[in-house]
Scaffold this motif. Structure first.
Motif, PDB file in Angstrom:
ATOM      1  N   ASP A  15       0.824  -1.214   0.000  1.00  0.00           N
ATOM      2  CA  ASP A  15       0.000   0.000   0.000  1.00  0.00           C
ATOM      3  C   ASP A  15       0.860   1.267   0.000  1.00  0.00           C
ATOM      4  N   ALA A  16       2.006   1.211   0.655  1.00  0.00           N
ATOM      5  CA  ALA A  16       2.885   2.374   0.756  1.00  0.00           C
ATOM      6  C   ALA A  16       3.476   2.788  -0.594  1.00  0.00           C
ATOM      7  N   ASP A  17       3.408   1.908  -1.615  1.00  0.00           N
ATOM      8  CA  ASP A  17       3.976   2.190  -2.931  1.00  0.00           C
ATOM      9  C   ASP A  17       3.008   2.888  -3.877  1.00  0.00           C
ATOM     10  N   VAL A  18       1.744   3.002  -3.501  1.00  0.00           N
ATOM     11  CA  VAL A  18       0.718   3.459  -4.439  1.00  0.00           C
ATOM     12  C   VAL A  18       1.072   4.783  -5.107  1.00  0.00           C
ATOM     13  N   ASP A  19       1.400   5.815  -4.346  1.00  0.00           N
ATOM     14  CA  ASP A  19       1.640   7.134  -4.942  1.00  0.00           C
ATOM     15  C   ASP A  19       2.817   7.131  -5.911  1.00  0.00           C
ATOM     16  N   VAL A  20       3.916   6.489  -5.536  1.00  0.00           N
ATOM     17  CA  VAL A  20       5.077   6.468  -6.426  1.00  0.00           C
ATOM     18  C   VAL A  20       4.782   5.640  -7.683  1.00  0.00           C
ATOM     19  N   LEU A  21       3.967   4.590  -7.563  1.00  0.00           N
ATOM     20  CA  LEU A  21       3.616   3.779  -8.738  1.00  0.00           C
ATOM     21  C   LEU A  21       2.692   4.538  -9.682  1.00  0.00           C
ATOM     22  N   VAL A  22       1.721   5.266  -9.143  1.00  0.00           N
ATOM     23  CA  VAL A  22       0.852   6.083  -9.995  1.00  0.00           C
ATOM     24  C   VAL A  22       1.702   7.094 -10.764  1.00  0.00           C
ATOM     25  N   ALA A  23       2.623   7.754 -10.075  1.00  0.00           N
ATOM     26  CA  ALA A  23       3.491   8.738 -10.734  1.00  0.00           C
ATOM     27  C   ALA A  23       4.340   8.093 -11.831  1.00  0.00           C
ATOM     28  N   LEU A  24       4.886   6.912 -11.555  1.00  0.00           N
ATOM     29  CA  LEU A  24       5.694   6.202 -12.551  1.00  0.00           C
ATOM     30  C   LEU A  24       4.858   5.864 -13.788  1.00  0.00           C
ATOM     31  N   ILE A  25       3.695   5.272 -13.578  1.00  0.00           N
ATOM     32  CA  ILE A  25       2.838   4.852 -14.692  1.00  0.00           C
ATOM     33  C   ILE A  25       2.406   6.057 -15.520  1.00  0.00           C
ATOM     34  N   GLU A  26       2.003   7.121 -14.860  1.00  0.00           N
ATOM     35  CA  GLU A  26       1.607   8.341 -15.580  1.00  0.00           C
ATOM     36  C   GLU A  26       2.769   8.880 -16.403  1.00  0.00           C
ATOM     37  N   SER A  27       3.990   8.906 -15.809  1.00  0.00           N
ATOM     38  CA  SER A  27       5.145   9.462 -16.512  1.00  0.00           C
ATOM     39  C   SER A  27       5.524   8.640 -17.736  1.00  0.00           C
ATOM     40  N   ALA A  28       5.239   7.348 -17.708  1.00  0.00           N
ATOM     41  CA  ALA A  28       5.611   6.476 -18.825  1.00  0.00           C
ATOM     42  C   ALA A  28       4.628   6.555 -19.991  1.00  0.00           C
ATOM     43  N   TYR A  29       3.398   6.982 -19.731  1.00  0.00           N
ATOM     44  CA  TYR A  29       2.373   6.895 -20.772  1.00  0.00           C
ATOM     45  C   TYR A  29       1.690   8.194 -21.157  1.00  0.00           C
ATOM     46  N   ARG A  30       1.550   9.132 -20.237  1.00  0.00           N
ATOM     47  CA  ARG A  30       0.719  10.307 -20.526  1.00  0.00           C
ATOM     48  C   ARG A  30       1.470  11.607 -20.344  1.00  0.00           C
ATOM     49  N   GLY A  31       1.019  12.601 -21.079  1.00  0.00           N
ATOM     50  CA  GLY A  31       1.559  13.946 -20.956  1.00  0.00           C
ATOM     51  C   GLY A  31       2.910  14.109 -21.628  1.00  0.00           C
ATOM     52  N   ASP A  32       3.381  15.333 -21.634  1.00  0.00           N
ATOM     53  CA  ASP A  32       4.647  15.646 -22.306  1.00  0.00           C
ATOM     54  C   ASP A  32       5.839  14.926 -21.698  1.00  0.00           C
ATOM     55  N   ALA A  33       5.810  14.686 -20.386  1.00  0.00           N
ATOM     56  CA  ALA A  33       6.921  13.979 -19.739  1.00  0.00           C
ATOM     57  C   ALA A  33       7.113  12.591 -20.332  1.00  0.00           C
ATOM     58  N   SER A  34       6.021  11.961 -20.775  1.00  0.00           N
ATOM     59  CA  SER A  34       6.110  10.606 -21.325  1.00  0.00           C
ATOM     60  C   SER A  34       6.813  10.578 -22.675  1.00  0.00           C
ATOM     61  N   ARG A  35       6.901  11.718 -23.340  1.00  0.00           N
ATOM     62  CA  ARG A  35       7.516  11.763 -24.671  1.00  0.00           C
ATOM     63  C   ARG A  35       9.034  11.541 -24.619  1.00  0.00           C
ATOM     64  N   VAL A  36       9.620  11.581 -23.429  1.00  0.00           N
ATOM     65  CA  VAL A  36      11.046  11.277 -23.270  1.00  0.00           C
ATOM     66  C   VAL A  36      11.301   9.822 -23.645  1.00  0.00           C
ATOM     67  N   GLY A  37      10.362   8.935 -23.316  1.00  0.00           N
ATOM     68  CA  GLY A  37      10.470   7.513 -23.644  1.00  0.00           C
ATOM     69  C   GLY A  37       9.730   7.204 -24.928  1.00  0.00           C
ATOM     70  N   TRP A  38       9.762   5.960 -25.312  1.00  0.00           N
ATOM     71  CA  TRP A  38       9.103   5.571 -26.559  1.00  0.00           C
ATOM     72  C   TRP A  38       7.753   4.905 -26.333  1.00  0.00           C
ATOM     73  N   THR A  39       7.339   4.675 -25.083  1.00  0.00           N
ATOM     74  CA  THR A  39       6.069   3.995 -24.826  1.00  0.00           C
ATOM     75  C   THR A  39       4.906   4.952 -24.639  1.00  0.00           C
ATOM     76  N   THR A  40       5.108   6.220 -24.880  1.00  0.00           N
ATOM     77  CA  THR A  40       4.069   7.213 -24.662  1.00  0.00           C
ATOM     78  C   THR A  40       2.784   6.899 -25.421  1.00  0.00           C
ATOM     79  N   GLU A  41       1.666   7.224 -24.781  1.00  0.00           N
ATOM     80  CA  GLU A  41       0.349   7.151 -25.431  1.00  0.00           C
ATOM     81  C   GLU A  41      -0.207   8.552 -25.636  1.00  0.00           C
ATOM     82  N   ALA A  42       0.630   9.569 -25.457  1.00  0.00           N
ATOM     83  CA  ALA A  42       0.179  10.958 -25.475  1.00  0.00           C
ATOM     84  C   ALA A  42      -0.474  11.368 -26.793  1.00  0.00           C
TER      85      ALA A  42
END
Length: 179
Positions: A15-42
């Motif tokens: 349970d203590a990992d929830v916030d950091v995991l949400v932030a990680l998942i969001e950063s990998a897929y959504r928004g401009d920050a995700s465009r750093v990687g190649w898995t973006t869905e932005a």
């Protein structure tokens, strides 16, 4: 970065990992920050990829786990594993955009496959991928997954899954034998 997969440690999420995991998942897929990687869905989805309730639900699933991947004490990747009888489901896969393309994803999926073979004797790994994500599907195919042509509709109108920017989204089932 060629050795970015070195020093990875794996553990089950709490349970203590929830916030950091949400932030990680969001950063990998959504928004401009995700465009750093190649898995973006932005370019195909706006809004959020997940939320604390969805991550906590995966953590609490009786026949599943959310695998946390750390490097030097930092959470750098995660994936969902769920035991579904003869097969396991692989989802909620995210790698920090700064580490994408450096072997971390390969190491995570290999460890996930090893765990479901050893822990659950799963004969196959299943996952669903948005069918227009050709680069991502090709990456999975290089790891032994095959396209099945079996589609399920994208949940249009359910903003919990994101806000579609196009009207042709659907999920395709990919399968890999593990035995």
């Amino acid at each position: 970065m060629e050795n970015a997969a070195a020093g990875l440690t794996f553990r089950d999420a709490t349970d203590a990992d929830v916030d950091v995991l949400v932030a990680l998942i969001e950063s990998a897929y959504r928004g401009d920050a995700s465009r750093v990687g190649w898995t973006t869905e932005a370019d195909i989805l706006d809004g959020h990829r997940t939320d604390p309730e969805a991550v906590l639900e995966v953590i609490k699933t009786p026949d599943g786990k959310l695998l946390v991947v750390e490097q030097e004490g930092r959470v750098v990747a995660c994936c969902q594993l769920e035991h579904r009888g003869a097969h396991a489901y692989f989802g909620m896969f995210a790698v920090s955009p700064a580490l994408q393309g450096a072997g971390v994803g390969k190491a995570v999926i290999a460890e996930a496959e090893r765990r479901v073979r050893e822990d659950w004797a799963a004969a196959e790994m299943h996952m669903t991928v948005i069918s227009v994500r050709n680069d991502l599907i090709a990456w999975y195919e290089r790891r032994g997954y095959r396209r099945t042509g079996r589609m399920t509709p994208f949940p249009y109108g359910e903003e919990r899954f994101g806000i579609p920017l196009r009207d042709d989204l659907e999920f395709e089932l990919l399968v890999k034998p593990l035995v």
